[in-house]
Motif scaffolding. Sequence first.
Motif, short mmCIF file in Angstrom:
data_model
loop_
_atom_site.label_atom_id
_atom_site.label_comp_id
_atom_site.label_asym_id
_atom_site.label_seq_id
_atom_site.Cartn_x
_atom_site.Cartn_y
_atom_site.Cartn_z
N GLU A 114 -19.97 13.00 37.21
CA GLU A 114 -19.34 14.24 37.35
C GLU A 114 -19.68 15.31 36.22
O GLU A 114 -20.10 14.93 35.29
N THR A 115 -19.56 16.49 36.58
CA THR A 115 -20.17 17.82 35.64
C THR A 115 -19.26 18.73 36.05
O THR A 115 -18.79 18.89 37.38
N ARG A 116 -18.60 19.63 35.17
CA ARG A 116 -18.03 20.86 35.60
C ARG A 116 -18.97 22.17 35.31
O ARG A 116 -20.06 22.22 34.53
N MET A 117 -18.72 23.08 36.35
CA MET A 117 -19.32 24.39 36.16
C MET A 117 -18.39 25.27 36.61
O MET A 117 -17.19 25.19 37.05
N ALA A 118 -19.09 26.68 36.53
CA ALA A 118 -18.23 27.64 37.11
C ALA A 118 -18.95 28.71 37.89
O ALA A 118 -20.21 28.74 37.74
N VAL A 119 -18.40 29.39 38.82
CA VAL A 119 -19.05 30.26 39.89
C VAL A 119 -19.54 31.51 38.87
O VAL A 119 -18.57 32.16 38.35
#
Length: 134
Positions: A6-11
């Motif tokens: 898993e990885t986190r991102m932002a719009v």
Amino acid sequence: MKYCFETRMAVRDYECDIEGIVNNANYLHYCEHTRHLFLKECGLSFAEMHEKGVDAVVARMNLQYKTPLRPDDEFISRMGLTKEGIKYVFHHDIYRAADEQLCFRGKVELVCIVNGRLGQSEDYDAAFANYIEQ
């Protein structure tokens, strides 16, 4: 589905359409970025594999859009991996981080082209061995 990465991102604002929601095509970019980060974790370089004559290419996708993401939303891209014959099947789920709401679900099937022909890749098989759900 058991997740193996898993990885986190932002719009980002430019990923949204006039309705103020993420344009549907951008979810494919999020999934692709997740797969490329996963390859790095497995010790593989997409570019180096290409130089060796091995290209992993998308053969089929099944996409489900659940809840839209909006500008500045943070999200978690989670991925599981199975293998069906010569196909690697990546199971992508994208959740809005604030409330764990499922926003997108995708099933992406990849195959390997080895020196111009459909085939098996020992490098990919070895790198993915500990991650493939049986």
